[in-house]
Write a protein that holds these residues in place. Structure first.
Motif, PDB file in Angstrom:
ATOM      1  N   SER A 161      -5.823  -7.596   4.148  1.00 16.34           N
ATOM      2  CA  SER A 161      -4.474  -7.855   4.667  1.00 16.34           C
ATOM      3  C   SER A 161      -3.416  -7.403   3.667  1.00 16.34           C
ATOM      4  CB  SER A 161      -4.300  -9.344   4.966  1.00 16.34           C
ATOM      5  OG  SER A 161      -5.216  -9.788   5.947  1.00 16.34           O
ATOM      6  N   LEU A 162      -3.640  -7.701   2.372  1.00 16.20           N
ATOM      7  CA  LEU A 162      -2.701  -7.274   1.344  1.00 16.20           C
ATOM      8  C   LEU A 162      -2.648  -5.754   1.234  1.00 16.20           C
ATOM      9  CD1 LEU A 162      -3.470  -9.886  -1.471  1.00 16.20           C
ATOM     10  CD2 LEU A 162      -1.460  -9.793   0.010  1.00 16.20           C
ATOM     11  N   LEU A 163      -3.803  -5.098   1.396  1.00 11.25           N
ATOM     12  CA  LEU A 163      -3.833  -3.640   1.341  1.00 11.25           C
ATOM     13  C   LEU A 163      -3.010  -3.042   2.479  1.00 11.25           C
ATOM     14  CD1 LEU A 163      -4.893  -1.065   0.066  1.00 11.25           C
ATOM     15  CD2 LEU A 163      -6.976  -1.297   1.436  1.00 11.25           C
ATOM     16  N   ILE A 164      -3.132  -3.631   3.668  1.00 12.61           N
ATOM     17  CA  ILE A 164      -2.343  -3.160   4.814  1.00 12.61           C
ATOM     18  C   ILE A 164      -0.850  -3.390   4.576  1.00 12.61           C
ATOM     19  CG2 ILE A 164      -1.789  -3.692   7.216  1.00 12.61           C
ATOM     20  CD1 ILE A 164      -4.675  -3.884   7.822  1.00 12.61           C
ATOM     21  N   LEU A 165      -0.509  -4.526   3.990  1.00 12.12           N
ATOM     22  CA  LEU A 165       0.897  -4.806   3.718  1.00 12.12           C
ATOM     23  C   LEU A 165       1.484  -3.775   2.756  1.00 12.12           C
ATOM     24  CD1 LEU A 165       0.818  -8.698   3.349  1.00 12.12           C
ATOM     25  CD2 LEU A 165       1.860  -7.398   5.189  1.00 12.12           C
ATOM     26  N   GLY A 166       0.747  -3.469   1.673  1.00  9.50           N
ATOM     27  CA  GLY A 166       1.226  -2.488   0.710  1.00  9.50           C
ATOM     28  C   GLY A 166       1.334  -1.097   1.305  1.00  9.50           C
ATOM     29  N   ALA A 167       0.303  -0.684   2.042  1.00 11.89           N
ATOM     30  CA  ALA A 167       0.325   0.634   2.667  1.00 11.89           C
ATOM     31  C   ALA A 167       1.406   0.718   3.733  1.00 11.89           C
ATOM     32  CB  ALA A 167      -1.045   0.950   3.280  1.00 11.89           C
ATOM     33  N   GLY A 168       1.630  -0.357   4.449  1.00 10.00           N
ATOM     34  CA  GLY A 168       2.682  -0.375   5.462  1.00 10.00           C
ATOM     35  C   GLY A 168       4.062  -0.207   4.850  1.00 10.00           C
ATOM     36  N   MET A 169       4.278  -0.783   3.683  1.00  6.22           N
ATOM     37  CA  MET A 169       5.563  -0.613   3.006  1.00  6.22           C
ATOM     38  C   MET A 169       5.776   0.846   2.611  1.00  6.22           C
ATOM     39  SD  MET A 169       7.012  -2.659  -0.336  1.00  6.22           S
ATOM     40  CE  MET A 169       6.791  -4.214   0.537  1.00  6.22           C
ATOM     41  N   VAL A 170       4.724   1.500   2.114  1.00  7.80           N
ATOM     42  CA  VAL A 170       4.822   2.913   1.759  1.00  7.80           C
ATOM     43  C   VAL A 170       5.106   3.755   3.001  1.00  7.80           C
ATOM     44  CG1 VAL A 170       3.568   4.899   0.813  1.00  7.80           C
ATOM     45  CG2 VAL A 170       3.349   2.652  -0.256  1.00  7.80           C
ATOM     46  N   LEU A 171       4.493   3.410   4.132  1.00  4.59           N
ATOM     47  CA  LEU A 171       4.748   4.133   5.376  1.00  4.59           C
ATOM     48  C   LEU A 171       6.223   4.071   5.756  1.00  4.59           C
ATOM     49  CD1 LEU A 171       1.715   3.141   7.663  1.00  4.59           C
ATOM     50  CD2 LEU A 171       2.211   5.402   6.730  1.00  4.59           C
ATOM     51  N   ALA A 172       6.794   2.884   5.670  1.00  3.15           N
ATOM     52  CA  ALA A 172       8.202   2.720   6.062  1.00  3.15           C
ATOM     53  C   ALA A 172       9.127   3.483   5.125  1.00  3.15           C
ATOM     54  CB  ALA A 172       8.568   1.240   6.084  1.00  3.15           C
ATOM     55  N   LEU A 173       8.889   3.381   3.813  1.00  2.00           N
ATOM     56  CA  LEU A 173       9.749   4.051   2.852  1.00  2.00           C
ATOM     57  C   LEU A 173       9.638   5.566   2.963  1.00  2.00           C
ATOM     58  CD1 LEU A 173       9.159   1.750  -0.253  1.00  2.00           C
ATOM     59  CD2 LEU A 173      11.213   1.878   1.168  1.00  2.00           C
ATOM     60  N   SER A 174       8.408   6.071   3.154  1.00  5.32           N
ATOM     61  CA  SER A 174       8.238   7.520   3.280  1.00  5.32           C
ATOM     62  C   SER A 174       8.821   8.029   4.600  1.00  5.32           C
ATOM     63  CB  SER A 174       6.757   7.894   3.162  1.00  5.32           C
ATOM     64  OG  SER A 174       5.970   7.192   4.111  1.00  5.32           O
ATOM     65  N   ALA A 175       8.695   7.248   5.668  1.00  9.81           N
ATOM     66  CA  ALA A 175       9.295   7.643   6.942  1.00  9.81           C
ATOM     67  C   ALA A 175      10.817   7.665   6.847  1.00  9.81           C
ATOM     68  CB  ALA A 175       8.847   6.695   8.051  1.00  9.81           C
ATOM     69  N   ASP A 176      11.387   6.702   6.121  1.00 10.21           N
ATOM     70  CA  ASP A 176      12.831   6.684   5.912  1.00 10.21           C
ATOM     71  C   ASP A 176      13.276   7.926   5.146  1.00 10.21           C
ATOM     72  OD1 ASP A 176      15.475   5.279   5.881  1.00 10.21           O
ATOM     73  OD2 ASP A 176      15.115   5.323   3.731  1.00 10.21           O
ATOM     74  N   ALA A 177      12.496   8.326   4.136  1.00 11.69           N
ATOM     75  CA  ALA A 177      12.822   9.524   3.364  1.00 11.69           C
ATOM     76  C   ALA A 177      12.692  10.777   4.222  1.00 11.69           C
ATOM     77  CB  ALA A 177      11.914   9.617   2.137  1.00 11.69           C
ATOM     78  N   LEU A 178      11.645  10.847   5.043  1.00 11.23           N
ATOM     79  CA  LEU A 178      11.454  12.017   5.909  1.00 11.23           C
ATOM     80  C   LEU A 178      12.592  12.149   6.919  1.00 11.23           C
ATOM     81  CD1 LEU A 178       7.606  11.834   6.600  1.00 11.23           C
ATOM     82  CD2 LEU A 178       8.814  13.589   5.301  1.00 11.23           C
ATOM     83  N   ALA A 179      13.063  11.008   7.420  1.00 12.04           N
ATOM     84  CA  ALA A 179      14.169  11.051   8.383  1.00 12.04           C
ATOM     85  C   ALA A 179      15.418  11.657   7.757  1.00 12.04           C
ATOM     86  CB  ALA A 179      14.462   9.646   8.908  1.00 12.04           C
ATOM     87  N   GLY A 180      15.617  11.387   6.452  1.00 17.70           N
ATOM     88  CA  GLY A 180      16.779  11.942   5.778  1.00 17.70           C
ATOM     89  C   GLY A 180      16.596  13.392   5.354  1.00 17.70           C
TER      90      GLY A 180
END
Length: 350
Positions: free
Chosen positions: A207-226
Motif C-alpha cells: 500500500s505504501l509503495l502504491i502511495l509513493g508511486a501514485g505521488m510520482v505519477l501525479a507530479l510527473s503528469a503535472d509536469a508533462l501537462a506544462g
C-alpha cells in the motif's frame, strides 16, 4: 511538493513509466495479499469486490488526486477523476474481450450490480448538474456539492446490502457458471505458511509503495501537462487515468480468468463510486475555492461519457443474454467505442 517541471520531458516520461510499473506490480501483489487476508478472516467475495478490492485498487487515484489538488492543478484532478470513470468501465470491456466466456453481463446472478450501476448514474447526473450551476463553499473553501457527493458511496453500499438481503428476484436462462475455487488473483505464492500479522504487514508495505508511486505519477503528469500542448484535462483523462487504473486492470482480468465475473463487475463499479467520494478530499486540498467550480467543458464531457458507459452495462445486465460479437458482448464493444470516441473528443477540445 517536489517540482518536476525543471526536468526534461524524456526524464519526466521515464519517471512516469517507472511509477506506472510499480503501481502495476504493487497493485497486483496487494490484491493477492488482500484476497488471502479475506479468506483468513472469512470475508465474502462480495465484500472483497465492492468494498475491499475497490478501495485498495483506488489507492493510486487517491494519492494522485490529493497531490494534484495540492499543486493547484484542478484540470488534472478533475480529468483524472471523471475520465477515470470511463476508463475503468472500459476495463470491463477488455476483460470481456480477453478473459470471459459468453458476454460478461450474462453472468450476474443477482440484480445487485444493476442497482449499484443505476445509483452510480444518479450520482454522476447530480455531479454534472453541479458543474453547470457551480458549487458553493460552506466550510472554508469546501463546497456543499463535494460534501453531498462524497456521501454517495456509503449510501449506495447501505442500499445494496438491504436490497440484496430482501430481494426475491431470480434470473432465468443463464450460462453455466464456472465454480472454480481458486483465489481471486492467481499466484504461485503459498500464503498458508504466513501468519495473519505477516499478511497484513506485507499488504501495508505494498500500500505504501502504491502511495509513493501514485505521488510520482501525479507530479510527473503535472509536469508533462506544462511541457506539452496536450493540456491538463487530456493528460488527466488519458495518461494519468490509464496509469492509475493499472491495479483495476490487473485484478479485473485476473478475476475474469478464473470465472469470478461478478467480482470483476463489483470491483469496477465500486471503484467508480469511490472515485466520486474523492471529490471531498480533493476539495479540501484545493485552496482556490470549490474544485467543482473549476470544471470545464472537458470535465463535463467526461462525466457524460461516464454516464453513457455505465448505462450501457445496465442495459446489458438487464437483457442478460447480451448479443455477442467475436466472443464479447455487444455492450462491451459499445463501451469501448464510447471510450475511444471520448479520448478523440477530449483531444479535439484540448
Amino acid at each position: 511538493m517536489p517540482d518536476l517541471t525543471g526536468y526534461s520531458t524524456p526524464s519526466v516520461l521515464a519517471l512516469f513509466a517507472v511509477a506506472a510499473i510499480l503501481v502495476w506490480v504493487a497493485g497486483t501483489r496487494l490484491a493477492q495479499y488482500g484476497d488471502a487476508i479475506a479468506e483468513r478472516l472469512n470475508l465474502t467475495r462480495e465484500f472483497i469486490g465492492l468494498i475491499f478490492l475497490a478501495t485498495v485498487t483506488e489507492l493510486p487515484e487517491i494519492v494522485t488526486t490529493f497531490t494534484a489538488a495540492q499543486v493547484d492543478n484542478a484540470g488534472l484532478v478533475l480529468g483524472n477523476m471523471f475520465g477515470g470513470i470511463t476508463m475503468q468501465t472500459a476495463i470491463l470491456a477488455l476483460a470481456d474481450f480477453f478473459a470471459v466466456r459468453h458476454a460478461l453481463t450474462s453472468w450476474p446472478r443477482k440484480p445487485t450490480h444493476a442497482l449499484v450501476a443505476v445509483m452510480l448514474i444518479v450520482l454522476l447526473s447530480a455531479l454534472l448538474a453541479v458543474t453547470f450551476i457551480g458549487d458553493r463553499a460552506i466550510v472554508s473553501h469546501v463546497g456543499i456539492g463535494a460534501i453531498c457527493l462524497s456521501l454517495g458511496f456509503p449510501l449506495v453500499i447501505a442500499l445494496q446490502r438491504g436490497f440484496d438481503q430482501k430481494s426475491s428476484w431470480a434470473p432465468v436462462d443463464l450460462p453455466d457458471e464456472d465454480r472454480s475455487e481458486k483465489a481471486l488473483v492467481t499466484s504461485q505464492v503459498d500464503f498458508s505458511a504466513q501468519g495473519t500479522a505477516m499478511l497484513i504487514g506485507r499488504a501495508a508495505l505494498y500500500s505504501l509503495l502504491i502511495l509513493g508511486a501514485g505521488m510520482v505519477l501525479a507530479l510527473s503528469a503535472d509536469a508533462l501537462a506544462g511541457q506539452t500542448s496536450l493540456g491538463s484535462s487530456f493528460i488527466g483523462v488519458s495518461l494519468l487515468a490509464a496509469a492509475t487504473s493499472l491495479p483495476e486492470l490487473s485484478t479485473t482480468l485476473a478475476a475474469a480468468r478464473i470465472g469470478a465475473y461478478t467480482m470483476a463487475i463489483a470491483n469496477i463499479f465500486g471503484s467508480n463510486l469511490i472515485m466520486l467520494a474523492l471529490i471531498l478530499p480533493a476539495d479540501m486540498a484545493y485552496e482556490n475555492g470549490p474544485i467543482l467550480s473549476q470544471a470545464d467543458a472537458s470535465a463535463q464531457f467526461s462525466i457524460a461519457t461516464g454516464i453513457m458507459v455505465t448505462a450501457i452495462y445496465v442495459a446489458g445486465i438487464l437483457i442478460r443474454r447480451t448479443p455477442s460479437l467475436m466472443g464479447a458482448g455487444l455492450d462491451s464493444w459499445l463501451v469501448m467505442a464510447v471510450y475511444l470516441v471520448s479520448l478523440a473528443g477530449l483531444y479535439v477540445m484540448g
